[in-house]
Scaffold this motif. Structure first.
Motif, PDB file in Angstrom:
ATOM      1  N   VAL B   9      47.497  30.062  44.366  1.00  0.00           N
ATOM      2  CA  VAL B   9      46.680  31.070  43.696  1.00  0.00           C
ATOM      3  C   VAL B   9      45.224  30.701  43.970  1.00  0.00           C
ATOM      4  N   ALA B  10      44.549  31.524  44.753  1.00  0.00           N
ATOM      5  CA  ALA B  10      43.166  31.203  45.140  1.00  0.00           C
ATOM      6  C   ALA B  10      42.202  32.207  44.539  1.00  0.00           C
ATOM      7  N   ASP B  11      41.360  31.728  43.635  1.00  0.00           N
ATOM      8  CA  ASP B  11      40.358  32.581  42.983  1.00  0.00           C
ATOM      9  C   ASP B  11      39.268  31.674  42.440  1.00  0.00           C
ATOM     10  N   ASP B  12      38.014  32.084  42.619  1.00  0.00           N
ATOM     11  CA  ASP B  12      36.925  31.239  42.104  1.00  0.00           C
ATOM     12  C   ASP B  12      36.774  31.352  40.591  1.00  0.00           C
ATOM     13  N   MET B  13      37.315  32.421  40.014  1.00  0.00           N
ATOM     14  CA  MET B  13      37.215  32.581  38.559  1.00  0.00           C
ATOM     15  C   MET B  13      38.387  31.886  37.872  1.00  0.00           C
ATOM     16  N   GLU B  14      38.029  30.919  37.011  1.00  0.00           N
ATOM     17  CA  GLU B  14      39.055  30.137  36.307  1.00  0.00           C
ATOM     18  C   GLU B  14      40.024  31.032  35.534  1.00  0.00           C
ATOM     19  N   ILE B  15      39.465  32.083  34.926  1.00  0.00           N
ATOM     20  CA  ILE B  15      40.289  33.006  34.126  1.00  0.00           C
ATOM     21  C   ILE B  15      41.421  33.614  34.957  1.00  0.00           C
ATOM     22  N   ASN B  16      41.054  34.059  36.151  1.00  0.00           N
ATOM     23  CA  ASN B  16      42.067  34.687  37.017  1.00  0.00           C
ATOM     24  C   ASN B  16      43.138  33.684  37.437  1.00  0.00           C
ATOM     25  N   ARG B  17      42.704  32.449  37.702  1.00  0.00           N
ATOM     26  CA  ARG B  17      43.680  31.423  38.101  1.00  0.00           C
ATOM     27  C   ARG B  17      44.648  31.128  36.949  1.00  0.00           C
ATOM     28  N   ILE B  18      44.085  31.011  35.748  1.00  0.00           N
ATOM     29  CA  ILE B  18      44.932  30.727  34.578  1.00  0.00           C
ATOM     30  C   ILE B  18      45.935  31.864  34.361  1.00  0.00           C
ATOM     31  N   LEU B  19      45.413  33.089  34.472  1.00  0.00           N
ATOM     32  CA  LEU B  19      46.246  34.271  34.248  1.00  0.00           C
ATOM     33  C   LEU B  19      47.417  34.313  35.237  1.00  0.00           C
ATOM     34  N   LEU B  20      47.103  34.086  36.507  1.00  0.00           N
ATOM     35  CA  LEU B  20      48.151  34.138  37.537  1.00  0.00           C
ATOM     36  C   LEU B  20      49.114  32.947  37.407  1.00  0.00           C
TER      37      LEU B  20
END
Lengths: 121, 184
Positions: B9-20
């Motif tokens: 899961v690659a995303d600079d936003m921590e929120i998006n990483r946690i969600l995924l």
């Protein structure tokens, strides 16, 4: 989540059922993500400075990142404000940037203050 | 216990990483990356044994398209499915991503149930594809022995034809020598 917290979020334009649904139906996850989203106290000061200084490229990067995350956790009203700002910046239409940035700041601060209030309790 | 498939899961936003991660943590082993460099590190560490990559386009240091360039160069884009996760109203981004032949494009904000289904379908599809390729390889391997035997038989026949031909030539040469000596 406390009922008052939920009510305040609803009043601030957060689509709570949708937000919780986006967080796999877990209220505690939504609360945790809200705290992360609003953890930087200088977020809006930075955004305002970029808008005032007409640093549009940097403003775009910040607004773009905030937009993605806001949408992801169901902060609908804030997400819509960010969409307007991002689209203006993307199309290099800077006429209403100040107003659009201000709308984002207001929306962000409204929810941020609620989150802050209940986080401190 | 069955080993979980790894996904990135690659995303600079921590929120998006946690969600995924929350969405896929029960079914997969989730590797979180906050930029493209971390994605490449994982790919190399795991020897490209990855079920799927959920790839954000805009990330600092190294963005999603740089990762796709790397995967194209290494010829692993057909082996590892990539789902590009991007924000709405970015048709250009979506079209560019499809040019890389990514498996899917997901527009943020997304509906968790739909994304979960898509990821599961893609992982299953690529798994089946790999199994089919493996099966075909095995079948081809099985076909090899008779094929080799035919080749061997062909060689033997060639050798026999050559020896007959040589014998004929020798006989012919001896015969012409005999005629020459008789004519003297």
């Amino acid at each position: 989540m406390r009922e008052e917290f939920k009510e305040d979020l609803l009043a601030a334009g957060v689509n709570l059922p949708d937000a919780v649904e986006r967080c796999c139906g877990k209220e505690e996850l939504f609360e945790r993500l809200l705290k992360i989203y609003f953890k930087n106290p200088n977020e809006m000061t930075e955004l305002a400075e970029k808008a005032e200084g007409k640093h549009y490229e940097e403003l775009f990067s910040q607004a773009h990142a905030l937009k993605g995350a806001a949408g992801g956790i169901g902060l609908t009203k804030l997400y819509q404000s960010l969409c307007k700002l991002v689209e203006s910046l993307r199309s290099a239409d800077y006429e209403l940037i100040d107003e659009e940035a201000q709308e984002v700041i207001n929306s962000f601060n409204t929810i941020g203050n609620i989150v802050q209030r209940y986080s401190n309790e | 216990m069955e080993k979980k498939t790894k996904i990135i899961v690659a995303d600079d936003m921590e929120i998006n990483r946690i969600l995924l991660t929350e969405m896929f943590g029960d079914d997969y082993e989730v590797l979180e990356a906050k930029d493209g460099k971390e994605v490449i590190t994982y790919l190399e560490q795991e020897k490209y044994e990855i079920g799927v990559i959920l790839l954000d386009v805009y990330m600092p240091n190294m963005g999603g398209f740089d990762v796709l360039d790397y995967m194209k160069e290494k010829s692993i884009l057909e082996k590892i499915p990539v789902i590009v996760v991007t924000v709405s109203n970015a048709e250009e981004t979506a079209l560019k991503a499809y040019d890389y032949k990514v498996a899917e494009i997901v527009i943020k904000p997304f509906t968790t149930q739909i994304v979960r289904r898509r990821v599961n379908n893609i992982v299953q599809f690529y798994h089946n594809k790999q199994m089919l390729e493996l099966y075909i390889m095995e079948e081809m391997e099985k076909q090899k022995p008779p094929y080799r035997a035919l080749l061997e038989l062909n060689h033997q026949l060639d050798a026999q034809v050559k020896s007959v031909k040589d014998a004929c030539e020798k006989e012919q040469s001896e015969f012409s020598e005999q005629i020459k000596s008789l004519l003297k």
